[in-house]
Design a protein around this motif. Structure first.
Motif, PDB file in Angstrom:
ATOM      1  N   THR A  67       0.847  -1.179   0.000  1.00 50.99           N
ATOM      2  CA  THR A  67       0.000   0.000   0.000  1.00 50.99           C
ATOM      3  C   THR A  67       0.892   1.242   0.000  1.00 50.99           C
ATOM      4  OG1 THR A  67      -1.882  -1.065   1.070  1.00 50.99           O
ATOM      5  CG2 THR A  67      -1.635   1.285   1.437  1.00 50.99           C
ATOM      6  N   GLU A 340      -8.946   1.185   6.007  1.00 46.67           N
ATOM      7  CA  GLU A 340      -9.671   0.521   4.924  1.00 46.67           C
ATOM      8  C   GLU A 340      -9.299   1.155   3.600  1.00 46.67           C
ATOM      9  OE1 GLU A 340     -13.563  -0.652   4.492  1.00 46.67           O
ATOM     10  OE2 GLU A 340     -13.488  -2.019   6.184  1.00 46.67           O
ATOM     11  N   THR A 342      -9.539   0.538  -0.938  1.00 42.34           N
ATOM     12  CA  THR A 342     -10.282  -0.111  -2.013  1.00 42.34           C
ATOM     13  C   THR A 342      -9.283  -0.542  -3.075  1.00 42.34           C
ATOM     14  OG1 THR A 342     -12.204   1.281  -1.601  1.00 42.34           O
ATOM     15  CG2 THR A 342     -12.117   0.124  -3.714  1.00 42.34           C
ATOM     16  N   ASP A 343      -9.274  -1.840  -3.416  1.00 45.37           N
ATOM     17  CA  ASP A 343      -8.280  -2.332  -4.375  1.00 45.37           C
ATOM     18  C   ASP A 343      -8.714  -2.035  -5.812  1.00 45.37           C
ATOM     19  OD1 ASP A 343     -10.079  -4.302  -5.259  1.00 45.37           O
ATOM     20  OD2 ASP A 343      -9.159  -5.899  -4.070  1.00 45.37           O
ATOM     21  N   GLU A 344      -7.885  -2.509  -6.755  1.00 51.01           N
ATOM     22  CA  GLU A 344      -8.128  -2.207  -8.170  1.00 51.01           C
ATOM     23  C   GLU A 344      -9.417  -2.833  -8.695  1.00 51.01           C
ATOM     24  OE1 GLU A 344      -5.400  -5.854  -8.015  1.00 51.01           O
ATOM     25  OE2 GLU A 344      -5.730  -3.996  -6.887  1.00 51.01           O
ATOM     26  N   GLY A 346     -12.210  -2.765  -6.932  1.00 53.69           N
ATOM     27  CA  GLY A 346     -13.313  -2.116  -6.235  1.00 53.69           C
ATOM     28  C   GLY A 346     -13.687  -2.790  -4.936  1.00 53.69           C
ATOM     29  N   LEU A 347     -12.870  -3.744  -4.479  1.00 52.21           N
ATOM     30  CA  LEU A 347     -13.143  -4.468  -3.241  1.00 52.21           C
ATOM     31  C   LEU A 347     -12.389  -3.833  -2.073  1.00 52.21           C
ATOM     32  CD1 LEU A 347     -12.858  -8.114  -4.617  1.00 52.21           C
ATOM     33  CD2 LEU A 347     -14.950  -6.766  -4.276  1.00 52.21           C
ATOM     34  N   HIS A 348     -13.005  -3.859  -0.910  1.00 49.72           N
ATOM     35  CA  HIS A 348     -12.371  -3.290   0.271  1.00 49.72           C
ATOM     36  C   HIS A 348     -11.343  -4.261   0.841  1.00 49.72           C
ATOM     37  CE1 HIS A 348     -15.001   0.145   0.368  1.00 49.72           C
ATOM     38  NE2 HIS A 348     -16.076  -0.634   0.333  1.00 49.72           N
ATOM     39  N   TYR A 349     -10.242  -3.697   1.318  1.00 48.45           N
ATOM     40  CA  TYR A 349      -9.286  -4.498   2.086  1.00 48.45           C
ATOM     41  C   TYR A 349      -8.748  -3.646   3.219  1.00 48.45           C
ATOM     42  CZ  TYR A 349      -5.217  -2.185  -0.199  1.00 48.45           C
ATOM     43  OH  TYR A 349      -4.276  -1.297  -0.654  1.00 48.45           O
ATOM     44  N   ARG A 350      -8.307  -4.327   4.271  1.00 58.02           N
ATOM     45  CA  ARG A 350      -7.759  -3.616   5.419  1.00 58.02           C
ATOM     46  C   ARG A 350      -6.240  -3.736   5.416  1.00 58.02           C
ATOM     47  NH1 ARG A 350     -11.112  -5.528  10.620  1.00 58.02           N
ATOM     48  NH2 ARG A 350     -10.841  -7.559   9.651  1.00 58.02           N
ATOM     49  N   ARG A 368      -3.845   2.904  -2.588  1.00 58.85           N
ATOM     50  CA  ARG A 368      -3.933   1.446  -2.623  1.00 58.85           C
ATOM     51  C   ARG A 368      -2.658   0.841  -3.189  1.00 58.85           C
ATOM     52  NH1 ARG A 368      -4.143   0.020  -7.817  1.00 58.85           N
ATOM     53  NH2 ARG A 368      -5.288   1.288  -9.328  1.00 58.85           N
TER      54      ARG A 368
END
Length: 380
Positions: A67, A340, A342-344, A346-350, A368
């Motif tokens: 990140t 939090e 948002t990946d490439e 469109g999904l959330h990741y911590r 990201r």
């Protein structure tokens, strides 16, 4: 809105594959404001294919570590790839290299050539053993560094098998020390206009953690062995049972011990010569008596009750958390230690938050993790 990072405007090039000290250092510098460009091989960093949360382009492991960074793909085994890398080395402020990664890529570590072309370059090379000594250039890793650096010999319980630290201690410690060295070199560069070559080894980093043990050894010649959760120079210092679990208590000085005696209603022991100083309390005959005072006090209390009484009474104590318990802890959340993104897709990741809590230039988690080769068009 966060203020600017303390090293905003600095350009860092990272050649460090996997979960390596160089890659961790790159993440830390990015939190402080550096623009970190990660050079990946055509097949991508190996973390993209490892760990949980894997998809077509990456994994949760890669996203956590990378990140804030940018990604370019260079085949450093080809002349055009090397030419591009050398061009970047002449323009960047910071160059991070990892021994295993450069060996696999076939790169020669040539600080003289890099600093001739870029006199202000701060170049930090991470390796298991450093760039001099009989083991220079040899392969190693976190576990080997913990073993050879003297850490494993002091970890675990007496009479049991040697144990490593549960986490990659050597990798992360070297990253922190390497990052500190880079910042110091940048500060010096402001004065001298000359960069620096930093030789950072996992081995040295582990040795540095023995500083608390070395004075005693230099005087007595006796090496500390495994002591469980006890401390050779402080007592009480251990994990202690409650009605429903355990608490860790670590009293580092005599003032905290007096606080504890007042808390448990044993003020008559404050001036008892057997317990007055740490030097007395750590003796083999006395430590069990000290521990028993703690055990007796906790016997009728739950962990929650014990911690409330101890912390309110200014006695250092804490629970033994699992990772899920840590994530839910109010102190953890108050420190903003999870962000939090948002990946490439469109999904959330911590991802972990920044450890840099500074008034004017706090650490930032602002971008990201990159797609492989996402930043092929680089403007320097």
């Amino acid at each position: 809105m966060n203020k600017i990072g303390c090293i905003d405007g600095m350009l860092a090039i990272e050649i460090a594959d996997g979960w390596s000290a160089g890659a961790v250092a790159g993440r830390l510098l990015s939190e402080l404001g550096a623009r970190v460009i990660k050079i990946e091989p055509p097949q991508g960093d190996r973390l993209r294919r490892l760990g949980p949360g894997r998809d077509a382009s990456s994994s949760a492991t890669f996203r956590n570590l990378n990140t804030n960074k940018e990604s370019i793909v260079l085949n450093l085994k080809r002349p055009d790839g090397m030419q591009m890398f050398e061009n970047l080395a002449t323009k960047c402020d910071i160059l991070i290299t990892d021994q295993t990664t450069v060996l696999e890529a076939g790169i020669k570590i040539d600080f003289d050539a890099w600093t001739t072309a870029n006199p202000g370059l701060v170049a930090c090379h991470f390796s298991p053993y450093g760039r001099k000594g009989p083991l220079a250039g040899k392969l190693g890793g976190d576990l080997v560094a913990q073993a050879m650096g003297g850490i494993i010999a002091t970890t675990g319980h007496p009479g049991e098998l040697p144990h490593k630290a549960g986490l990659p201690l050597a990798v992360h410690n070297a990253a922190l020390m390497g990052g500190s060295s880079i910042l110091a070199a940048l500060l010096e560069r402001d004065i001298s206009e000359v960069g620096a070559e930093i030789d950072m080894s996992l081995y040295d980093g582990m040795v540095s953690l023995l500083y608390t043990f070395m004075p005693g050894y230099f005087i007595s010649g006796k090496a500390p062995g495994p002591q469980g959760n006890q401390h050779p120079m402080a007592a009480p210092w251990d994990n202690y049972p409650t009605k429903d679990g355990w608490v860790i208590i670590c009293m580092a000085d005599d003032r905290q011990w007096r606080n504890f005696l007042n808390l448990i209603g044993k003020t008559e022991l404050v001036n008892d010569p057997r317990y007055m100083t740490n030097d007395e309390r750590v003796k083999n005959k006395i430590r069990p008596e000290v521990n028993q005072l703690v055990i007796d006090f906790l016997a009728d209390k739950t962990t929650e009750e014990a911690l409330r009484v101890l912390t309110d009474g200014q006695v250092p104590a804490g629970p033994i958390y699992s990772l899920p318990e840590l994530i839910e802890d109010a102190q953890f959340r108050a420190r903003d230690m999870v962000w939090e993104m948002t990946d490439e897709n469109g999904l959330h990741y911590r991802t972990p938050g920044s450890i840099f809590k500074m008034s004017a230039t706090p650490g930032r988690i602002h971008k990201r993790a990159p797609v492989l080769g996402e930043h092929k068009e680089i403007t320097l």
